[in-house]
Design a protein around this motif. Sequence first.
Motif, short mmCIF file in Angstrom:
data_model
loop_
_atom_site.label_atom_id
_atom_site.label_comp_id
_atom_site.label_asym_id
_atom_site.label_seq_id
_atom_site.Cartn_x
_atom_site.Cartn_y
_atom_site.Cartn_z
N ASP A 49 61.13 43.17 -46.29
CA ASP A 49 61.69 41.95 -46.87
C ASP A 49 63.14 42.17 -47.29
O ASP A 49 63.99 41.30 -47.10
N GLU A 73 57.67 37.59 -52.15
CA GLU A 73 56.49 37.20 -52.92
C GLU A 73 55.89 38.39 -53.65
O GLU A 73 55.51 38.31 -54.81
N TYR A 112 49.68 25.49 -49.36
CA TYR A 112 49.79 25.26 -47.92
C TYR A 112 48.97 24.04 -47.51
O TYR A 112 49.41 23.23 -46.69
N VAL A 122 58.59 22.33 -42.66
CA VAL A 122 59.49 23.30 -43.28
C VAL A 122 58.78 24.00 -44.45
O VAL A 122 58.85 25.22 -44.59
N TRP A 123 58.11 23.22 -45.26
CA TRP A 123 57.37 23.78 -46.40
C TRP A 123 56.25 24.69 -45.92
O TRP A 123 56.03 25.77 -46.45
N GLU A 125 56.12 26.39 -43.14
CA GLU A 125 56.69 27.63 -42.63
C GLU A 125 57.09 28.57 -43.77
O GLU A 125 56.88 29.78 -43.68
N ASP A 126 57.66 28.01 -44.84
CA ASP A 126 58.04 28.83 -46.00
C ASP A 126 56.81 29.45 -46.64
O ASP A 126 56.79 30.65 -46.95
N LYS A 129 55.40 32.25 -44.48
CA LYS A 129 56.19 33.47 -44.63
C LYS A 129 55.80 34.21 -45.91
O LYS A 129 55.61 35.42 -45.91
N ARG A 130 55.66 33.47 -47.00
CA ARG A 130 55.30 34.07 -48.28
C ARG A 130 53.87 34.65 -48.23
O ARG A 130 53.62 35.72 -48.77
#
Length: 147
Positions: A49, A73, A112, A122-123, A125-126, A129-130
């Motif tokens: 990260d 995270e 999610y 977009v949310w 995908e974020d 990732k977290r």
Amino acid sequence: MRKLCHCGQEMSLDFRVLIFEGIIEIDRVPVFECEQCSHYEVLPAIKPDLLALLGELKASREQGLVLFNEVSELADVMYGIYRTWSETDSPSFESLLDQKCKERINLLLDVYGCAKGMEDQVWMEDISKRLAQISDFVNNSQFSRTN
């Protein structure tokens, strides 16, 4: 939460400010630090990260301060525990970290679901990732390998 240093002394968890290219400060980076020889190492579990962040910062040419726990995270969970935990408390830092990571995964899965219901790519995908950052750690028990 400890690791042996190359000098033979125990290293303990701490959070440091790293300065990137003399223009960007990255605060709250979890490191193992040796009080004896002042050597420190970035925790292996967060290194990917951190390297990804450094790549983004280099490409963007931004200046200023970045709070690493807002990017990673796992670093965020660790920092939350670190601020309030003391060695005399029970349970151990490691078991508390495991518990808090699992709680964070459940929270992120709930969020999610909300993002998916809103069809916010977009949310989603974020959050994905977290989730990957923290679930990779939990699934691979990376932290326990550093002891």
